[in-house]
Design an enzyme around this catalytic site. Sequence first.
Site, PDB file in Angstrom:
ATOM      1  CG  ASP A  55      43.978  44.108  50.022  1.00 23.97           C
ATOM      2  OD1 ASP A  55      43.512  45.259  50.063  1.00 23.97           O
ATOM      3  OD2 ASP A  55      43.619  43.255  49.182  1.00 23.97           O
ATOM      4  CG  HIS A 114      42.535  43.707  45.612  1.00 26.55           C
ATOM      5  ND1 HIS A 114      43.250  44.123  46.716  1.00 26.55           N
ATOM      6  CD2 HIS A 114      42.616  44.719  44.713  1.00 26.55           C
ATOM      7  CE1 HIS A 114      43.737  45.328  46.486  1.00 26.55           C
ATOM      8  NE2 HIS A 114      43.365  45.723  45.278  1.00 26.55           N
TER       9      HIS A 114
END
Length: 231
Positions: A66, A93
């Site tokens: 990310d 996530h």
Amino acid sequence: MTRDDLFNTNASIVATLTAACAQHCPEAMICIISNPVNSTIPITAEVFKKHGVYNPNKIFGVTTLDIVRANTFIAELKGLDPARVNVPVIGGHAGKTIIPLISQCTPKVDLPQDQLTAVTGRIQEAGTEVVKAKAGAGSATLSMAYAGARFVFSLVDAINGKEGVVECSFVKSQETDCPYFSTPLLLGKKGIEKNLGIGKISPFEEKMIAEALPELKASIKKGEEFVKNMK
């Protein structure tokens, strides 16, 4: 595959592997990249607790993908070198639990709200973007490998005595009322040396955290319940 499909496939794999780690290398640093990370980290923690060797400073959910995506997308927007851009990404996530703190980006960047909303959405849904680009034939592979390697290299540097190593990771946390939460961490010889917390954030980012917490808590509970119900 949906995150639920991933859970059904990966939960038992992660539980089996981490049980082996708890028995044979209980002092090791455990880095989990298997999705859904929001559930597989609680699974790992509960397995280690069952074996009486739980150390929250040594269990990491690898969310580096990310951060890598956030750095890349912001760099593209602003004509910068992605290697020199750092956007902390906190939360979890998956989807809206991925919270890029663009207000804390170094170097500082200013984006109008429409652009900020768009790039935030793109960071959150980048995994889906890759699946669509591959026409369902696969998901992120090279970028995932790069992200995993980056996190592990950082951890190894810290174990070897390098100072000032900071990476975001999904870990046991008291930063919110969620038992696990990703924030920037100062890494050291024994794993997490210090949780650097959320820091100063914008109202837009505050709202994202508030919206993410219920989903995050549900995913965490799902992981914990899985271990409780294991035969």
